[in-house]
Design an enzyme around this catalytic site. Structure first.
Site, mmCIF file in Angstrom:
data_model
loop_
_atom_site.group_PDB
_atom_site.id
_atom_site.type_symbol
_atom_site.label_atom_id
_atom_site.label_comp_id
_atom_site.label_asym_id
_atom_site.label_seq_id
_atom_site.Cartn_x
_atom_site.Cartn_y
_atom_site.Cartn_z
ATOM 1 N N LYS A 81 27.307 -2.337 -1.652
ATOM 2 C CA LYS A 81 28.775 -2.165 -1.639
ATOM 3 C C LYS A 81 29.257 -1.478 -0.372
ATOM 4 O O LYS A 81 30.434 -1.192 -0.225
ATOM 5 C CB LYS A 81 29.198 -1.339 -2.864
ATOM 6 C CG LYS A 81 28.759 -1.927 -4.190
ATOM 7 C CD LYS A 81 29.088 -0.955 -5.325
ATOM 8 C CE LYS A 81 28.106 -1.104 -6.464
ATOM 9 N NZ LYS A 81 28.120 0.053 -7.370
ATOM 10 N N ARG A 123 0.794 -1.222 0.000
ATOM 11 C CA ARG A 123 0.000 0.000 0.000
ATOM 12 C C ARG A 123 0.830 1.277 0.000
ATOM 13 O O ARG A 123 0.588 2.196 -0.795
ATOM 14 C CB ARG A 123 -0.926 0.059 1.239
ATOM 15 C CG ARG A 123 -2.188 -0.728 1.109
ATOM 16 C CD ARG A 123 -2.541 -1.333 2.436
ATOM 17 N NE ARG A 123 -1.525 -2.311 2.779
ATOM 18 C CZ ARG A 123 -1.546 -3.576 2.359
ATOM 19 N NH1 ARG A 123 -2.538 -4.012 1.657
ATOM 20 N NH2 ARG A 123 -0.569 -4.419 2.662
ATOM 21 N N THR A 124 1.769 1.375 0.923
ATOM 22 C CA THR A 124 2.469 2.655 1.086
ATOM 23 C C THR A 124 3.280 2.975 -0.173
ATOM 24 O O THR A 124 3.286 4.109 -0.654
ATOM 25 C CB THR A 124 3.369 2.609 2.337
ATOM 26 O OG1 THR A 124 2.617 2.046 3.406
ATOM 27 C CG2 THR A 124 3.846 3.986 2.731
ATOM 28 N N HIS A 160 4.631 5.498 11.664
ATOM 29 C CA HIS A 160 4.218 5.455 10.240
ATOM 30 C C HIS A 160 3.227 6.625 10.092
ATOM 31 O O HIS A 160 2.018 6.442 10.030
ATOM 32 C CB HIS A 160 3.565 4.117 9.943
ATOM 33 C CG HIS A 160 3.315 3.841 8.493
ATOM 34 N ND1 HIS A 160 3.378 4.821 7.508
ATOM 35 C CD2 HIS A 160 2.992 2.688 7.849
ATOM 36 C CE1 HIS A 160 3.107 4.260 6.338
ATOM 37 N NE2 HIS A 160 2.868 2.970 6.515
ATOM 38 N N ARG A 177 11.244 4.104 3.781
ATOM 39 C CA ARG A 177 10.860 3.077 4.776
ATOM 40 C C ARG A 177 12.107 2.296 5.133
ATOM 41 O O ARG A 177 12.878 1.917 4.247
ATOM 42 C CB ARG A 177 9.801 2.140 4.192
ATOM 43 C CG ARG A 177 9.530 0.943 5.083
ATOM 44 C CD ARG A 177 8.357 0.126 4.623
ATOM 45 N NE ARG A 177 7.108 0.804 4.928
ATOM 46 C CZ ARG A 177 5.901 0.229 4.796
ATOM 47 N NH1 ARG A 177 5.802 -1.017 4.357
ATOM 48 N NH2 ARG A 177 4.798 0.892 5.095
HETATM 49 N N1 CP Z 1 -0.281 -0.047 5.737
HETATM 50 C C1 CP Z 1 0.936 -0.346 5.251
HETATM 51 O O1 CP Z 1 1.946 0.227 5.669
HETATM 52 O O2 CP Z 1 0.939 -1.340 4.311
HETATM 53 P P1 CP Z 1 2.205 -1.743 3.452
HETATM 54 O O3 CP Z 1 3.218 -2.352 4.407
HETATM 55 O O4 CP Z 1 1.730 -2.720 2.428
HETATM 56 O O5 CP Z 1 2.767 -0.493 2.851
#
Ligand code: CP
Length: 326
Positions: free
Chosen positions: A102, A72-73, A151, A123
């Site tokens: 590397k 999703r993100t 998040h 992320r």
């Molecule tokens: N909600 C969420 O962070 O989903 P993903 O890990 O698929 O991005």
């Protein structure tokens, strides 16, 4: 840094990093949600009222740098940029596909990426990484999840989904279930909702996965009311939302412990029928791995596969448009 109250609305987000819900206040969230509503309207009608295309990211490039997997993100950020006329550089799994292999440091990687793009969505499995790279970067950094930390954009889309349903975020009662210790979406959601008045969250988790004492202490200072419960019987029947979460396998050193805890609390149709209110939003940041029965999916109150996920794109479109407006 908290977005300053003294700033004009249009300056609240311009050029800013999005690292934590700690940065936000009532004014910045309300402004972001106004922009989200505006953008959602434009794109649901497939154009502006005057027929001109809405492309605030024309000429902009945003890098998506994902050291952890994502459906999703990653996809919603990519879609958000492209729908607004921008382009993306996409690194999924840079641990194998970039010069990190590397031995390049994360700081050097970011300083390179800023030569080519206007913002970075990152992320990473380690708490604090987004904040760390924001210190060396001269372009906005957006935290798309830092280990078990936060998040923030997920919490913003979750809050927007609640706001869109009820028209307010004060006087909200919610249920949060699952891995509260390791769930970064939960950490951000608690911080975000605590900005508003008279919030009560009922917390239900296996005792090994309770919110940490540190997070409970912080919440006390923020005036949000957190009520730990032990069973389904204690769920109040008048919650505005239920927020189910997955037990986070990747955070367990002892996988047998994960196996023991993973399905401690399953959202079933029977439970919904017994305990949910007629308007209770059934939410989950996803992915789900068995903790929601698929029979719940068709319930009109279930938004995890539809509105909640789609709002992720609209909230991120709003954020990009405000952070990068030219
Ligand atoms: N909600 C969420 O962070 O989903 P993903 O890990 O698929 O991005």
């Amino acid at each position: 840094m908290v977005f300053s109250e003294a700033m004009k609305n249009s300056e609240i987000f311009f050029g800013k990093d999005i690292i934590s819900l700690d940065q936000f206040n009532r004014k910045s969230i309300e402004f972001l949600f106004q922009q989200t509503i505006k953008i959602k309207k434009i794109f649901m009608k497939k154009g502006r009222h005057d027929g001109r295309p809405y492309r605030p990211l024309d000429g902009k490039i945003i890098t998506l740098l994902f050291f952890e997997p994502s459906t999703r993100t990653f996809s919603s950020n990519s879609a958000a940029v492209k729908r607004l006329g921008g382009q993306t550089i996409e690194h999924q799994n840079p641990m194998q596909n970039s010069s990190v292999v590397k031995g390049e440091t994360i700081e050097d990687t970011i300083m390179m990426i800023e030569q080519y793009s206007d913002a970075v969505v990152i992320r990473h499995p380690q708490v604090g990484t987004a904040e760390k790279v924001a210190k060396v970067a001269n372009i906005p950094i957006i935290n798309a999840g830092d280990g078990i930390g936060e998040h923030p954009t997920q919490a913003l889309l979750d809050m927007f989904t609640i706001y869109e349903k009820y028209g307010y975020l004060d006087n909200i009662k919610g249920l949060v279930v699952g891995d509260l210790l390791n769930g970064r979406t939960v950490h951000s959601l608690i911080k975000g909702l605590s900005i508003f008045k008279n919030i009560t969250l009922y917390l239900l988790s296996p005792k090994q996965l309770r919110l940490s004492n540190k997070d409970l202490e912080k919440a006390k200072k923020r005036k949000i009311k957190l009520v730990e419960i032990k069973s389904f019987e204690e769920i109040p029947t008048d919650c505005h939302f239920w927020y189910w979460t997955r037990v986070q396998k990747e955070r367990f050193i002892d996988k047998s412990e994960y196996e023991k805890l993973k399905l401690s609390f399953i959202l079933t149709k029977k439970l919904v029928d017994m305990k949910a209110g007629k308007n209770t939003l059934l939410m989950h940041p996803l992915p789900r791995v068995g903790e929601i029965e698929t029979a719940v999916d068709s319930d009109p109150r279930a938004v995890y596969l539809t509105t909640e996920a789609k709002n992720g794109m609209y909230v991120r479109m709003a954020l990009f448009s405000l952070i990068l407006k030219s």
